[in-house]
Design an enzyme around this catalytic site. Structure first.
Site, PDB file in Angstrom:
ATOM      1  N   SER A  20       7.273   2.473  -1.069  1.00  0.00           N
ATOM      2  CA  SER A  20       7.761   1.107  -1.265  1.00  0.00           C
ATOM      3  C   SER A  20       7.844   0.797  -2.756  1.00  0.00           C
ATOM      4  CB  SER A  20       6.848   0.104  -0.565  1.00  0.00           C
ATOM      5  OG  SER A  20       7.000   0.161   0.837  1.00  0.00           O
ATOM      6  N   ARG A  63       0.825  -1.203   0.000  1.00  0.00           N
ATOM      7  CA  ARG A  63       0.000   0.000   0.000  1.00  0.00           C
ATOM      8  C   ARG A  63       0.865   1.263   0.000  1.00  0.00           C
ATOM      9  NH1 ARG A  63      -3.926   2.973   3.528  1.00  0.00           N
ATOM     10  NH2 ARG A  63      -5.480   3.723   2.041  1.00  0.00           N
ATOM     11  N   SER A  64       2.146   1.130   0.173  1.00  0.00           N
ATOM     12  CA  SER A  64       3.029   2.284   0.314  1.00  0.00           C
ATOM     13  C   SER A  64       3.555   2.755  -1.042  1.00  0.00           C
ATOM     14  CB  SER A  64       4.213   1.919   1.217  1.00  0.00           C
ATOM     15  OG  SER A  64       5.284   2.810   1.047  1.00  0.00           O
ATOM     16  N   PRO A  65       3.275   4.010  -1.440  1.00  0.00           N
ATOM     17  CA  PRO A  65       3.843   4.502  -2.696  1.00  0.00           C
ATOM     18  C   PRO A  65       5.363   4.542  -2.665  1.00  0.00           C
ATOM     19  CG  PRO A  65       2.855   6.299  -1.444  1.00  0.00           C
ATOM     20  CD  PRO A  65       2.460   5.038  -0.764  1.00  0.00           C
TER      21      PRO A  65
END
EC number: 5.99.1.4
Length: 213
Positions: free
Chosen positions: A16, A12-14
């Site tokens: 990442s 869910r992490s941009p």
């Protein structure tokens, strides 16, 4: 001897997503072993520590992620659907989460098969590059195949072997390393938090004399 770097990462992490090309370059350039350790997003892991009624933090992350992607020359768009089912006005997280637990479990299984970073690279590009309906048709299967894996086999494996103990162990290891968010890379007990810290990690590897390939 190969040096190990733990990579704590979320679908869910941009940020990442934005770190994945740098991780692949890091592995290509140095004699390191990247241990892919996916975690659940803060929205479901420890949501009280991040999400409040204050919209400023989320607005900043959106602005910053778009410009960081432009700087890196990477395609970027808000995912559709979001891997987390959440009201972004109130930040209330839905009880039913059809995407994130499966994605994180698939990441665990990919890591078990030694292709965690490759899986993260291809799946995150599918989710975060701006293409709608990443979850429909054969898109996930094709992205998984590009990582050298079979989606049906991974799905069968996470049904047979519950990935949650591994996910929870990753949560504990991230906290033990002094981290909370992602991506966090940990080398010799030293955490490097954020996509923009991968250059600092490269500097550290050079400073301690990790051999180049």
């Amino acid at each position: 001897m190969t040096n190990t770097i733990d990579v704590f990462w979320s679908f869910r992490s941009p940020y990442s997503y934005l770190v994945t090309p740098g991780l692949l370059r890091l592995r290509n350039d140095f004699e390191v072993d990247l241990q892919f350790r996916p975690v659940l997003p803060i929205a479901v892991r420890t949501k009280e520590s991040l999400f409040t009624a204050d919209q400023r933090r989320v607005k900043y992350i959106i602005i910053d992620a778009f410009r960081r992607a432009e700087l890196l020359g990477m395609p970027f768009g808000r995912p559709s659907p979001d891997p987390i089912v959440q009201d972004m006005q109130t930040f209330e997280v839905a009880e039913e989460q059809p995407y994130i637990y499966r994605l994180t479990g698939l990441g665990i299984e990919a890591a078990r098969r030694g292709k965690g970073v490759e899986f993260a690279y291809h799946i995150s590009h599918l989710i975060w590059s701006g293409e709608p309906d990443w979850n429909k048709g054969d898109k996930l299967a094709l992205a998984t195949a590009a990582a050298g894996l079979d989606l049906a086999e991974l799905d069968t494996a996470i049904i047979a072997t519950n990935p949650m103990p591994d996910i929870e162990a990753n949560h504990a290891a991230l906290e033990a390393a002094g981290g909370w968010g992602v991506p966090t890379m940990v080398f010799n007990g030293e955490p490097f938090f954020g996509q923009d810290r991968i250059d600092t990690l490269r500097w550290r590897l050079e400073k301690v004399g990790v051999p180049r390939r």
